[in-house]
Design a protein around this motif. Sequence first.
Motif, PDB file in Angstrom:
ATOM      1  N   LYS A  51       0.821  -1.216   0.000  1.00 45.66           N
ATOM      2  CA  LYS A  51       0.000   0.000   0.000  1.00 45.66           C
ATOM      3  C   LYS A  51       0.850   1.259   0.000  1.00 45.66           C
ATOM      4  CE  LYS A  51      -3.856  -2.287   0.155  1.00 45.66           C
ATOM      5  NZ  LYS A  51      -4.742  -2.324  -1.029  1.00 45.66           N
ATOM      6  N   SER A  94      -5.212  -1.049 -18.447  1.00 48.28           N
ATOM      7  CA  SER A  94      -5.407  -0.070 -17.380  1.00 48.28           C
ATOM      8  C   SER A  94      -4.442   1.095 -17.566  1.00 48.28           C
ATOM      9  CB  SER A  94      -5.220  -0.706 -16.001  1.00 48.28           C
ATOM     10  OG  SER A  94      -3.902  -1.178 -15.852  1.00 48.28           O
ATOM     11  N   LEU A 137      -8.860  10.587 -10.626  1.00 47.57           N
ATOM     12  CA  LEU A 137      -9.306   9.527  -9.721  1.00 47.57           C
ATOM     13  C   LEU A 137     -10.788   9.214  -9.932  1.00 47.57           C
ATOM     14  CD1 LEU A 137      -7.469  10.565  -6.420  1.00 47.57           C
ATOM     15  CD2 LEU A 137      -6.949   8.584  -7.847  1.00 47.57           C
ATOM     16  N   GLY A 190     -11.636   6.637 -12.357  1.00 48.21           N
ATOM     17  CA  GLY A 190     -11.248   5.262 -12.056  1.00 48.21           C
ATOM     18  C   GLY A 190      -9.783   4.970 -12.297  1.00 48.21           C
ATOM     19  N   GLU A 242      -6.328   4.684 -10.903  1.00 48.30           N
ATOM     20  CA  GLU A 242      -5.874   4.493  -9.528  1.00 48.30           C
ATOM     21  C   GLU A 242      -4.409   4.864  -9.296  1.00 48.30           C
ATOM     22  OE1 GLU A 242      -6.698   0.448  -8.599  1.00 48.30           O
ATOM     23  OE2 GLU A 242      -8.877   0.697  -8.656  1.00 48.30           O
ATOM     24  N   HIS A 243      -3.629   4.940 -10.346  1.00 48.11           N
ATOM     25  CA  HIS A 243      -2.199   5.200 -10.176  1.00 48.11           C
ATOM     26  C   HIS A 243      -1.817   6.460 -10.942  1.00 48.11           C
ATOM     27  CE1 HIS A 243      -1.879   1.318  -8.289  1.00 48.11           C
ATOM     28  NE2 HIS A 243      -2.444   0.765  -9.337  1.00 48.11           N
ATOM     29  N   TRP A 264      -4.957  12.499  -0.758  1.00 47.36           N
ATOM     30  CA  TRP A 264      -4.776  11.705  -1.965  1.00 47.36           C
ATOM     31  C   TRP A 264      -3.309  11.415  -2.279  1.00 47.36           C
ATOM     32  CZ3 TRP A 264      -1.883  15.087  -4.646  1.00 47.36           C
ATOM     33  CH2 TRP A 264      -2.175  16.462  -4.542  1.00 47.36           C
ATOM     34  N   GLU A 298      -1.816   7.918  -2.834  1.00 54.90           N
ATOM     35  CA  GLU A 298      -2.058   7.211  -4.089  1.00 54.90           C
ATOM     36  C   GLU A 298      -1.029   7.563  -5.161  1.00 54.90           C
ATOM     37  OE1 GLU A 298      -4.369   5.042  -4.102  1.00 54.90           O
ATOM     38  OE2 GLU A 298      -5.429   5.621  -2.266  1.00 54.90           O
TER      39      GLU A 298
END
Length: 263
Positions: free
Chosen positions: A18, A141, A168, A171, A173-174, A201, A204
Amino acid sequence: MTKPPSSLALPLQTKPRKTGRTSIIDYGPDNMGWTGEHGVADLLSCAGNYIDFAKIYAFNSLLIPPQSLKKIITLYNNADVVCYSGGILFEYAHCKNDVAGMLKYLNELGFRAMELSENYISLSTEERNRYFDLCKKSGISVIYEFGRKNPETEISLEELESLIKAVLDQGIEHIILEESEITMTAKKNPNVLKELAKKEWFKEIFVEADPFRFPQNHLGLFEDFGTQVNLANVAPGQALRLEDYRQGIGRAVDYTIFKQFGI
């Protein structure tokens, strides 16, 4: 299986991690870390647990023979490392008006992700979102990179936050912060970086390091953002050493691992 004594165990995270994630930049056979098929296999056998993402550098997806590149991508995928094509390739495909053709080719190679950047091109919100949708429909992705290769001003937190929240919401995520933007901001207004790290945020986000200034630049980013900051553009030959530094191991960090013993 041979394992070290539990008393000697280091506080290592298991995948999917994470925080403290590392994204390497695979230059191909290069003095920044000899990869290629056999080089990647050796790298992953020793440091695969500490590599979360691997970017195929710039135009190498076009320069490396497809049969070799397929093997390399498969090695990363099998090691639970997200292998993705670099954003410069996307920008070139955009300029050639053939992003759809690029996506078809990436799928054939075995890529599951790609970087979408605006280092040189500029996209409207509508164009950006349309590309996001096109990638998703193709099964690829997106890793979005914010920033210019040659920025003229420091990062505006308001503009960055607005863009990141919008990305974000799509969708994605990175998100990666371009190294040149970080360097410019550190020189012009370092307080912005301190405020950046406080944003919810930020966890992330991947911050690009400068592999040509290892380890000084990476240790500076630790000072700005903490040792568990997510770092991108780490050279293959630096990945294992970087994990050492995160753990407080090495002269460069004065072996801070011993502080827990009052040393």
